[in-house]
Scaffold this active site. Structure first.
Site, PDB file in Angstrom:
ATOM      1  N   SER A 172      22.511 -11.905 -37.015  1.00 17.17           N
ATOM      2  CA  SER A 172      23.064 -12.134 -38.353  1.00 17.17           C
ATOM      3  C   SER A 172      23.392 -10.804 -39.001  1.00 17.17           C
ATOM      4  CB  SER A 172      22.035 -12.866 -39.214  1.00 17.17           C
ATOM      5  OG  SER A 172      22.386 -12.777 -40.577  1.00 17.17           O
ATOM      6  N   TYR A 183      13.582 -14.227 -42.946  1.00 17.47           N
ATOM      7  CA  TYR A 183      14.774 -14.335 -42.091  1.00 17.47           C
ATOM      8  C   TYR A 183      15.244 -12.958 -41.645  1.00 17.47           C
ATOM      9  CZ  TYR A 183      19.440 -15.989 -40.741  1.00 17.47           C
ATOM     10  OH  TYR A 183      20.592 -16.274 -40.048  1.00 17.47           O
TER      11      TYR A 183
HETATM   12  N1  NDP Z   1      24.639 -20.437 -41.161  1.00 16.35           N
HETATM   13  C1  NDP Z   1      24.746 -19.171 -41.472  1.00 16.35           C
HETATM   14  O1  NDP Z   1      25.086 -18.777 -42.600  1.00 16.35           O
HETATM   15  C2  NDP Z   1      24.454 -18.151 -40.429  1.00 16.35           C
HETATM   16  C3  NDP Z   1      23.715 -18.479 -39.285  1.00 16.35           C
HETATM   17  N2  NDP Z   1      23.430 -17.496 -38.368  1.00 16.35           N
HETATM   18  C4  NDP Z   1      22.614 -17.835 -37.191  1.00 16.35           C
HETATM   19  O2  NDP Z   1      23.341 -18.722 -36.364  1.00 16.35           O
HETATM   20  C5  NDP Z   1      22.424 -19.581 -35.664  1.00 16.35           C
HETATM   21  C6  NDP Z   1      22.832 -21.039 -35.863  1.00 16.35           C
HETATM   22  O3  NDP Z   1      22.866 -21.250 -37.265  1.00 16.35           O
HETATM   23  P1  NDP Z   1      23.372 -22.673 -37.862  1.00 16.35           P
HETATM   24  O4  NDP Z   1      24.149 -23.414 -36.834  1.00 16.35           O
HETATM   25  O5  NDP Z   1      23.969 -22.381 -39.187  1.00 16.35           O
HETATM   26  O6  NDP Z   1      21.968 -23.414 -38.097  1.00 16.35           O
HETATM   27  P2  NDP Z   1      21.592 -24.962 -37.923  1.00 16.35           P
HETATM   28  O7  NDP Z   1      20.376 -25.184 -38.717  1.00 16.35           O
HETATM   29  O8  NDP Z   1      22.798 -25.798 -38.146  1.00 16.35           O
HETATM   30  O9  NDP Z   1      21.233 -25.051 -36.364  1.00 16.35           O
HETATM   31  C7  NDP Z   1      20.046 -24.530 -35.882  1.00 16.35           C
HETATM   32  C8  NDP Z   1      19.563 -25.455 -34.789  1.00 16.35           C
HETATM   33  O10 NDP Z   1      18.363 -24.920 -34.226  1.00 16.35           O
HETATM   34  C9  NDP Z   1      17.409 -25.974 -34.183  1.00 16.35           C
HETATM   35  N3  NDP Z   1      16.023 -25.519 -34.241  1.00 16.35           N
HETATM   36  C10 NDP Z   1      15.338 -25.132 -35.338  1.00 16.35           C
HETATM   37  N4  NDP Z   1      14.060 -24.864 -35.013  1.00 16.35           N
HETATM   38  C11 NDP Z   1      13.943 -25.099 -33.682  1.00 16.35           C
HETATM   39  C12 NDP Z   1      12.862 -25.029 -32.754  1.00 16.35           C
HETATM   40  N5  NDP Z   1      11.640 -24.679 -33.143  1.00 16.35           N
HETATM   41  N6  NDP Z   1      13.095 -25.355 -31.463  1.00 16.35           N
HETATM   42  C13 NDP Z   1      14.325 -25.744 -31.061  1.00 16.35           C
HETATM   43  N7  NDP Z   1      15.392 -25.839 -31.884  1.00 16.35           N
HETATM   44  C14 NDP Z   1      15.195 -25.514 -33.176  1.00 16.35           C
HETATM   45  C15 NDP Z   1      17.734 -26.820 -35.397  1.00 16.35           C
HETATM   46  O11 NDP Z   1      17.130 -28.103 -35.310  1.00 16.35           O
HETATM   47  P3  NDP Z   1      16.758 -28.806 -36.704  1.00 16.35           P
HETATM   48  O12 NDP Z   1      18.069 -29.032 -37.396  1.00 16.35           O
HETATM   49  O13 NDP Z   1      16.045 -30.053 -36.319  1.00 16.35           O
HETATM   50  O14 NDP Z   1      15.886 -27.819 -37.449  1.00 16.35           O
HETATM   51  C16 NDP Z   1      19.242 -26.851 -35.349  1.00 16.35           C
HETATM   52  O15 NDP Z   1      19.708 -27.867 -34.508  1.00 16.35           O
HETATM   53  C17 NDP Z   1      21.036 -19.260 -36.220  1.00 16.35           C
HETATM   54  O16 NDP Z   1      20.389 -18.349 -35.356  1.00 16.35           O
HETATM   55  C18 NDP Z   1      21.346 -18.571 -37.544  1.00 16.35           C
HETATM   56  O17 NDP Z   1      20.317 -17.674 -37.916  1.00 16.35           O
HETATM   57  C19 NDP Z   1      23.869 -16.195 -38.507  1.00 16.35           C
HETATM   58  C20 NDP Z   1      24.620 -15.855 -39.603  1.00 16.35           C
HETATM   59  C21 NDP Z   1      24.957 -16.791 -40.635  1.00 16.35           C
HETATM   60  C1  RET Z   2      29.673  -8.972 -48.067  1.00 16.96           C
HETATM   61  C2  RET Z   2      28.977  -7.671 -48.239  1.00 16.96           C
HETATM   62  C3  RET Z   2      27.717  -7.630 -48.652  1.00 16.96           C
HETATM   63  C4  RET Z   2      26.859  -8.831 -48.765  1.00 16.96           C
HETATM   64  C5  RET Z   2      26.567  -9.552 -47.665  1.00 16.96           C
HETATM   65  C6  RET Z   2      25.720 -10.736 -47.652  1.00 16.96           C
HETATM   66  C7  RET Z   2      25.131 -11.280 -48.906  1.00 16.96           C
HETATM   67  C8  RET Z   2      25.478 -11.308 -46.419  1.00 16.96           C
HETATM   68  C9  RET Z   2      24.677 -12.475 -46.187  1.00 16.96           C
HETATM   69  C10 RET Z   2      24.561 -12.909 -44.893  1.00 16.96           C
HETATM   70  C11 RET Z   2      23.760 -14.049 -44.468  1.00 16.96           C
HETATM   71  C12 RET Z   2      23.109 -14.917 -45.459  1.00 16.96           C
HETATM   72  C13 RET Z   2      23.640 -14.257 -43.136  1.00 16.96           C
HETATM   73  C14 RET Z   2      22.842 -15.306 -42.614  1.00 16.96           C
HETATM   74  O1  RET Z   2      22.473 -15.303 -41.414  1.00 16.96           O
HETATM   75  C15 RET Z   2      27.103  -6.333 -49.038  1.00 16.96           C
HETATM   76  C16 RET Z   2      26.069  -5.993 -47.983  1.00 16.96           C
HETATM   77  C17 RET Z   2      26.442  -6.506 -50.388  1.00 16.96           C
HETATM   78  C18 RET Z   2      28.120  -5.171 -49.112  1.00 16.96           C
HETATM   79  C19 RET Z   2      29.014  -5.161 -47.915  1.00 16.96           C
HETATM   80  C20 RET Z   2      29.808  -6.442 -47.968  1.00 16.96           C
END
Ligand code: NDP
Ligand code: RET
Length: 278
Positions: A172, A183
Site C-alpha cells: 500500500s 495498518y
Molecule cells: N482498498 C484500498 O483502499 C487499498 C487496499 N490495498 C490492499 O489491497 C489488498 C486487497 O484490498 P481490498 O480488495 O480492498 O480488500 P477486501 O477487504 O475487499 O479484500 C480482502 C480479502 O481478504 C480476506 N481476508 C481477510 N482476513 C483474512 C484472513 N485472516 N484469512 C484469509 N483471508 C482473509 C477478506 O475476507 P473477509 O471479507 O471475509 O474479511 C477479503 O475477502 C489488501 O492487502 C489491502 O491492504 C492497498 C491499497 C489501497
Molecule cells: C495523495 C498524497 C498524499 C496522501 C495520500 C493518502 C492519504 C494515501 C492513503 C492511502 C491508503 C489509505 C492506502 C490504503 O491501503 C500525501 C502523502 C499527503 C502527499 C502526496 C500525495
C-alpha cells in the site's frame, strides 16, 4: 570515507535507475506469457483479489484461490470457471500459520506447484491506538505481514528448485508513509519483507524468481469506508488499480506505486539516508 563511497554508489545507482525508468517510460515493456502457470491469490474473495483472479485467468493462468470467506471465494472461482479457466478454492484463515501450511500441502498434493504467488489478503482496524482492542491490532499484523512469511516459506522452495516463479506483495502507499497505525505498521512490514526477499533472491542468483511490490493509494473497494481518512484526491477505481498492477507484474517490474504521485512519499525515504549520512 566509507559513508562517502556508499553515498556516491547510491547516487550512481539512483541516477542509473532514473535514466532506466525514463527510457522505459517511452518503450512499451515486453509482457511475459504466463499461460498454464499456477497462480495462487490470497484474499481472492475480496474486491481486488477477485479482479486479480479474473485478470490472471484472462492471461491463461490456472487459479488457486484462498480466502477465509468461503462464499465470496467460491463466487470468484465460479467467475473464473465461466471464463473456461481451472479454479480451485480453499477456505484458509491467514492469521493461523498452521492452517496456511496445511492448505499449502493440500494445494501441492491436489493441484501442483504454485509458480505465481499473489499475497493480496489484507485487513485494517483503522482506529487510534488506545481505542483499538489488542486482538484487532494483532489480527492486522498477522494477516498483512506475518502471513507473507508463512506463504513464502510454503511455496518458495518449489520455485527455487526450478529457479522459476513470481512473488507479488500487495502492500500500500501506507507502507511508504504513515496514517492508520495498525495498518501502516503492517504495510511497512510488507514493504520491508518484499525488499529483503528480493535481496535474498539476488544474493542466491535466483534470477528466475521475480518479485513485485504493489503500492496503491486508496482504492474504492469499501475497505476504508468509515475509517478516519482525509484526502483531497479521489480514490482509485479497483479495475484500473488491478490492470496497472498486472502490467507491472507481467513486465516483471520490481515495484509500482499507483498513481505515480505515490512515488513522492517513497522518494522521501532517501531523505532519511541523508540524515543517517550526517
Ligand atoms: N482498498 C484500498 O483502499 C487499498 C487496499 N490495498 C490492499 O489491497 C489488498 C486487497 O484490498 P481490498 O480488495 O480492498 O480488500 P477486501 O477487504 O475487499 O479484500 C480482502 C480479502 O481478504 C480476506 N481476508 C481477510 N482476513 C483474512 C484472513 N485472516 N484469512 C484469509 N483471508 C482473509 C477478506 O475476507 P473477509 O471479507 O471475509 O474479511 C477479503 O475477502 C489488501 O492487502 C489491502 O491492504 C492497498 C491499497 C489501497
Ligand atoms: C495523495 C498524497 C498524499 C496522501 C495520500 C493518502 C492519504 C494515501 C492513503 C492511502 C491508503 C489509505 C492506502 C490504503 O491501503 C500525501 C502523502 C499527503 C502527499 C502526496 C500525495
Amino acid at each position: 570515507m566509507i559513508v562517502l563511497v556508499d553515498l556516491l554508489l547510491m547516487l550512481i545507482d539512483l541516477t542509473f535507475s532514473i535514466l532506466t525508468a525514463v527510457i522505459q517510460t517511452f518503450l512499451r515493456p515486453r509482457l511475459k506469457c504466463i499461460d498454464g502457470e499456477l497462480c495462487l491469490i490470497t484474499g481472492a474473495g475480496g474486491a481486488l483479489g477477485r479482479l486479480f483472479a479474473l485478470e490472471f485467468a484472462k492471461e491463461g493462468a490456472r487459479l488457486v484461490l484462498w480466502d477465509c470467506n468461503a462464499t465470496a471465494n467460491e463466487r470468484t472461482a465460479e467467475l473464473v470457471r465461466e471464463l473456461g479457466v481451472e479454479a480451485h478454492a480453499y477456505t484458509v484463515d491467514l492469521s493461523e500459520r498452521r492452517s496456511i501450511y496445511q492448505a499449502a500441502d493440500r494445494v501441492r498434493a491436489e493441484v501442483g506447484d504454485v509458480s505465481i504467488l499473489v499475497n493480496n489478503a489484507g485487513v485494517v482496524a483503522g482506529r487510534r491506538l488506545l481505542d483499538c482492542p489488542d486482538e484487532l491490532l494483532e489480527r492486522t499484523l498477522l494477516v498483512n505481514c506475518h502471513a507473507l512469511f508463512w506463504m513464502t516459506k510454503a511455496f518458495l522452495p518449489q520455485m527455487k528448485a526450478k529457479n522459476h516463479g513470481h512473488i507479488v506483495t500487495i502492500a500500500s502507499a501506507l507502507g511508504l508513509f504513515s496514517t492508520a497505525c495498525d495498518y501502516c505498521a503492517s504495510k511497512f512490514g510488507a514493504v520491508g519483507f518484499h525488499e529483503s526477499l528480493t535481496h535474498e533472491l539476488l544474493a542466491e542468483d535466483l534470477d528466475g524468481i521475480k518479485t513485485t511490490l504493489v503500492c496503491p493509494y486508496i482504492v474504492d473497494t469499501g475497505m476504508f469506508a468509515g475509517k478516519e481518512l482525509k484526502s483531497l484526491i479521489p480514490p482509485l477505481q479497483p479495475l484500473y488499480t488491478v490492470q496497472q498492477s498486472m502490467k507491472a507484474i507481467l513486465a516483471e517490474q520490481q515495484m509500482i506505486c499507483i498513481p505515480r504521485l505515490m512515488y513522492i512519499p517513497f522518494l522521501s525515504r532517501y531523505k532519511l539516508l541523508a540524515t543517517w549520512a550526517k
